[in-house]
Design a protein around this motif. Structure first.
Motif, PDB file in Angstrom:
ATOM      1  N   VAL A 138     -13.949   7.365 -17.087  1.00 22.55           N
ATOM      2  CA  VAL A 138     -15.489   7.291 -16.582  1.00 22.55           C
ATOM      3  C   VAL A 138     -16.019   5.941 -17.806  1.00 22.55           C
ATOM      4  CG1 VAL A 138     -17.427   8.149 -16.261  1.00 22.55           C
ATOM      5  CG2 VAL A 138     -14.947   9.030 -15.380  1.00 22.55           C
ATOM      6  N   PRO A 139     -16.186   4.595 -17.629  1.00 23.22           N
ATOM      7  CA  PRO A 139     -16.489   3.525 -18.637  1.00 23.22           C
ATOM      8  C   PRO A 139     -18.066   4.515 -19.079  1.00 23.22           C
ATOM      9  CG  PRO A 139     -15.856   2.163 -16.846  1.00 23.22           C
ATOM     10  CD  PRO A 139     -15.321   4.000 -16.145  1.00 23.22           C
ATOM     11  N   GLY A 140     -18.754   4.307 -18.057  1.00 25.28           N
ATOM     12  CA  GLY A 140     -20.545   5.406 -18.788  1.00 25.28           C
ATOM     13  C   GLY A 140     -20.520   6.812 -18.987  1.00 25.28           C
ATOM     14  N   LEU A 141     -18.971   6.622 -19.545  1.00 27.77           N
ATOM     15  CA  LEU A 141     -19.383   8.679 -20.902  1.00 27.77           C
ATOM     16  C   LEU A 141     -19.123   7.920 -21.906  1.00 27.77           C
ATOM     17  CD1 LEU A 141     -17.450  10.922 -18.410  1.00 27.77           C
ATOM     18  CD2 LEU A 141     -20.450  10.195 -18.749  1.00 27.77           C
ATOM     19  N   SER A 142     -18.818   6.578 -22.566  1.00 24.16           N
ATOM     20  CA  SER A 142     -18.041   6.152 -23.789  1.00 24.16           C
ATOM     21  C   SER A 142     -19.641   6.289 -24.716  1.00 24.16           C
ATOM     22  CB  SER A 142     -17.421   4.556 -23.293  1.00 24.16           C
ATOM     23  OG  SER A 142     -18.848   3.554 -22.902  1.00 24.16           O
ATOM     24  N   GLU A 143     -20.350   6.189 -24.354  1.00 23.67           N
ATOM     25  CA  GLU A 143     -21.213   6.259 -25.460  1.00 23.67           C
ATOM     26  C   GLU A 143     -22.391   7.558 -25.359  1.00 23.67           C
ATOM     27  OE1 GLU A 143     -24.491   3.173 -24.784  1.00 23.67           O
ATOM     28  OE2 GLU A 143     -23.221   1.570 -24.904  1.00 23.67           O
ATOM     29  N   VAL A 144     -21.958   8.907 -24.307  1.00 24.76           N
ATOM     30  CA  VAL A 144     -21.917   9.811 -24.356  1.00 24.76           C
ATOM     31  C   VAL A 144     -21.663  10.838 -24.991  1.00 24.76           C
ATOM     32  CG1 VAL A 144     -23.324  12.252 -23.340  1.00 24.76           C
ATOM     33  CG2 VAL A 144     -22.911   9.943 -22.238  1.00 24.76           C
ATOM     34  N   ALA A 145     -22.472  12.121 -26.022  1.00 30.49           N
ATOM     35  CA  ALA A 145     -21.937  12.581 -27.417  1.00 30.49           C
ATOM     36  C   ALA A 145     -21.238  13.245 -26.266  1.00 30.49           C
ATOM     37  CB  ALA A 145     -23.267  13.127 -28.284  1.00 30.49           C
ATOM     38  N   LEU A 146     -20.195  14.183 -26.162  1.00 33.71           N
ATOM     39  CA  LEU A 146     -19.193  14.588 -25.592  1.00 33.71           C
ATOM     40  C   LEU A 146     -18.343  15.460 -25.855  1.00 33.71           C
ATOM     41  CD1 LEU A 146     -18.278  13.167 -22.163  1.00 33.71           C
ATOM     42  CD2 LEU A 146     -20.091  14.717 -21.861  1.00 33.71           C
ATOM     43  N   GLU A 147     -17.732  17.016 -26.127  1.00 35.79           N
ATOM     44  CA  GLU A 147     -16.731  17.282 -26.361  1.00 35.79           C
ATOM     45  C   GLU A 147     -15.817  18.279 -25.136  1.00 35.79           C
ATOM     46  OE1 GLU A 147     -17.918  20.792 -28.762  1.00 35.79           O
ATOM     47  OE2 GLU A 147     -19.474  20.199 -29.217  1.00 35.79           O
ATOM     48  N   SER A 148     -14.761  18.833 -25.617  1.00 33.30           N
ATOM     49  CA  SER A 148     -13.760  18.473 -23.933  1.00 33.30           C
ATOM     50  C   SER A 148     -12.684  19.980 -24.331  1.00 33.30           C
ATOM     51  CB  SER A 148     -13.212  17.340 -23.697  1.00 33.30           C
ATOM     52  OG  SER A 148     -12.294  16.533 -23.999  1.00 33.30           O
ATOM     53  N   GLU A 149     -12.631  20.000 -23.612  1.00 30.86           N
ATOM     54  CA  GLU A 149     -11.676  21.518 -23.742  1.00 30.86           C
ATOM     55  C   GLU A 149     -11.182  21.924 -22.195  1.00 30.86           C
ATOM     56  OE1 GLU A 149     -12.054  26.244 -24.642  1.00 30.86           O
ATOM     57  OE2 GLU A 149     -14.299  25.404 -25.464  1.00 30.86           O
ATOM     58  N   GLN A 150      -9.566  22.041 -22.569  1.00 28.04           N
ATOM     59  CA  GLN A 150      -9.528  22.870 -21.583  1.00 28.04           C
ATOM     60  C   GLN A 150      -8.475  24.223 -20.801  1.00 28.04           C
ATOM     61  OE1 GLN A 150      -7.608  19.626 -19.842  1.00 28.04           O
ATOM     62  NE2 GLN A 150      -7.696  20.981 -17.783  1.00 28.04           N
ATOM     63  N   VAL A 151      -9.473  24.331 -19.994  1.00 25.06           N
ATOM     64  CA  VAL A 151      -9.646  26.013 -19.851  1.00 25.06           C
ATOM     65  C   VAL A 151      -8.598  26.592 -19.186  1.00 25.06           C
ATOM     66  CG1 VAL A 151     -10.666  28.298 -19.283  1.00 25.06           C
ATOM     67  CG2 VAL A 151     -11.972  26.201 -20.472  1.00 25.06           C
ATOM     68  N   ALA A 152      -8.056  25.891 -18.556  1.00 25.12           N
ATOM     69  CA  ALA A 152      -6.812  26.257 -17.317  1.00 25.12           C
ATOM     70  C   ALA A 152      -6.500  24.950 -16.664  1.00 25.12           C
ATOM     71  CB  ALA A 152      -7.359  27.485 -16.490  1.00 25.12           C
ATOM     72  N   GLN A 153      -4.890  24.556 -16.116  1.00 31.12           N
ATOM     73  CA  GLN A 153      -5.249  23.968 -15.545  1.00 31.12           C
ATOM     74  C   GLN A 153      -3.702  24.210 -14.018  1.00 31.12           C
ATOM     75  OE1 GLN A 153      -5.489  20.341 -15.397  1.00 31.12           O
ATOM     76  NE2 GLN A 153      -4.357  20.046 -16.435  1.00 31.12           N
ATOM     77  N   VAL A 154      -4.810  25.202 -13.041  1.00 29.99           N
ATOM     78  CA  VAL A 154      -4.316  24.600 -11.526  1.00 29.99           C
ATOM     79  C   VAL A 154      -4.969  24.089  -9.900  1.00 29.99           C
ATOM     80  CG1 VAL A 154      -4.743  27.560 -12.795  1.00 29.99           C
ATOM     81  CG2 VAL A 154      -7.137  26.956 -11.575  1.00 29.99           C
ATOM     82  N   ASP A 155      -4.624  24.090  -9.320  1.00 32.96           N
ATOM     83  CA  ASP A 155      -4.635  24.036  -7.939  1.00 32.96           C
ATOM     84  C   ASP A 155      -6.015  24.871  -7.675  1.00 32.96           C
ATOM     85  OD1 ASP A 155      -5.857  23.664  -5.329  1.00 32.96           O
ATOM     86  OD2 ASP A 155      -3.180  22.557  -5.463  1.00 32.96           O
ATOM     87  N   SER A 156      -6.933  24.892  -7.346  1.00 32.27           N
ATOM     88  CA  SER A 156      -8.161  26.346  -7.351  1.00 32.27           C
ATOM     89  C   SER A 156      -7.925  27.428  -5.734  1.00 32.27           C
ATOM     90  CB  SER A 156      -9.323  24.977  -7.650  1.00 32.27           C
ATOM     91  OG  SER A 156      -9.866  24.735  -5.927  1.00 32.27           O
ATOM     92  N   LYS A 157      -6.854  26.622  -5.271  1.00 33.49           N
ATOM     93  CA  LYS A 157      -6.401  27.530  -4.691  1.00 33.49           C
ATOM     94  C   LYS A 157      -5.870  28.836  -4.878  1.00 33.49           C
ATOM     95  CE  LYS A 157      -1.965  25.899  -3.113  1.00 33.49           C
ATOM     96  NZ  LYS A 157      -0.963  26.028  -4.042  1.00 33.49           N
ATOM     97  N   ASP A 158      -5.112  28.534  -5.920  1.00 33.84           N
ATOM     98  CA  ASP A 158      -5.095  29.809  -6.502  1.00 33.84           C
ATOM     99  C   ASP A 158      -5.463  29.703  -8.349  1.00 33.84           C
ATOM    100  OD1 ASP A 158      -2.443  29.238  -4.935  1.00 33.84           O
ATOM    101  OD2 ASP A 158      -1.453  27.393  -6.412  1.00 33.84           O
TER     102      ASP A 158
END
Length: 320
Positions: free
Chosen positions: A45-65
């Motif tokens: 998402v190019p529009g986020l390149s100048e925004v102060a962001l942190e990211s974290e992977q809490v889970a990696q699931v198909d939400s049906k599960d």
């Protein structure tokens, strides 16, 4: 005190279609959900390149599960980051199938004064025209918008309360709604147009769900339909199910044979609520109702609410 424009926004990934991939770019239904990490989503998402962001992977699931253990971990991480003064808000990337259940639980448990914005996608990241990047961009902007609070969801330019959002179409990009309540706000050309107050309330608190998920009380759905009987209810009782939400017809009406079984189960200690299979409207209760009505809650929201109330009762708390 930092302004929202100077603060950081935390993006928590949980998987879903927004992180899905397909073998061919034109395939919108034969994809594998939860294939890309949240960092990759943000990088797209190019529009986020100048925004102060942190990211974290809490889970990696198909939400049906989706599972209680993921809910518990997610609620804890959201609460942690909201407690940091430099964080303006939290964004959660999620699958569409159970987004309404997660949003409802988070609002009831946390009722945050800062924004917690769930977003998702109906098309995988590999689609010719994926909807995820715009939804993610909108979610980040909303999480940094002054005055926004509570758990909300933003999809296809519309913002919904976490207590009201529900998926109501299987395939369209504008698959979400909020029943009779409608959206809280609209995002139009990057500008927020607020229609109603943001979600508020008294949080149940993390303590309510701070127990081994394997020990959470079991709450199930039972459907009323032509020819329904009470055999399934009897089986659920034998399994030790603590609560049932019956998906009724019309204004929460229940087949007489099924109702008899539910009343017997209620008398034996099982919690029973009535909801409706109708896509719109609410269950209007009467003073002489023998089975409590779930009101405006969908069957799936009612199931989460009943689960939270049972958890609160176990801890000696009063669910607000």
């Amino acid at each position: 005190m930092q302004s929202r424009s100077q603060s950081s926004t935390v993006v928590l990934g949980t998987g879903g279609t927004i992180a899905g991939t397909a073998a061919t770019r034109g395939d919108h239904i034969g994809y594998q959900a939860a294939q890309l990490g949240v960092g990759a989503l943000l990088g797209g998402v190019p529009g986020l390149s100048e925004v102060a962001l942190e990211s974290e992977q809490v889970a990696q699931v198909d939400s049906k599960d989706m599972e209680p253990a993921v809910w518990q971990a997610l609620a804890r991480r959201v609460a942690h980051h909201l407690g940091r003064p430099e964080v303006s808000g939290v964004v959660i990337t999620h699958g569409t199938d159970t987004l309404e259940e997660t949003a409802y639980l988070l609002q009831r448990v946390l009722a945050p004064a800062k924004p917690v914005v769930l977003t998702a996608a109906m098309r995988p990241a590999t689609a010719l025209h994926p909807d995820g990047p715009q939804n993610l961009l909108d979610a980040v902007h909303l999480a940094r918008e002054p005055g926004v609070q509570g758990v909300v969801a933003v999809l296809a330019g519309q913002v919904y309360s976490g207590l009201e959002v529900r998926k109501q179409h299987t395939y369209r990009l504008d698959a979400f709604g909020a029943g009779d309540a409608g959206p809280l706000a609209l995002l139009e050309a990057g500008r927020l147009h607020t229609l109603r107050p943001w979600p508020a309330g008294v949080p149940l608190g993390l303590d309510v769900i701070d127990v081994d998920p394997a020990l959470w009380p079991r709450v199930e759905l039972v459907s009323s339909h032509s020819g329904a009987d009470g055999s399934l209810v009897a089986a659920l009782q034998q399994m030790g199910v603590a609560g049932v939400v019956v998906v009724g017809t019309g204004n929460g009406t229940v087949h007489q044979r099924l109702e008899a079984a539910l009343l017997a189960a209620q008398a034996a200690g099982m919690k029973v609520w009535r909801s409706t299979r109708c896509a719109e409207g609410r269950v209007l209760g009467k003073p002489d109702d023998v089975l409590p009505a779930a009101g405006t809650l969908t069957p799936y929201q009612a199931r989460v609410e009943l689960l939270l109330q049972l958890l609160a009762e176990r801890k000696g708390l009063r669910p607000g």
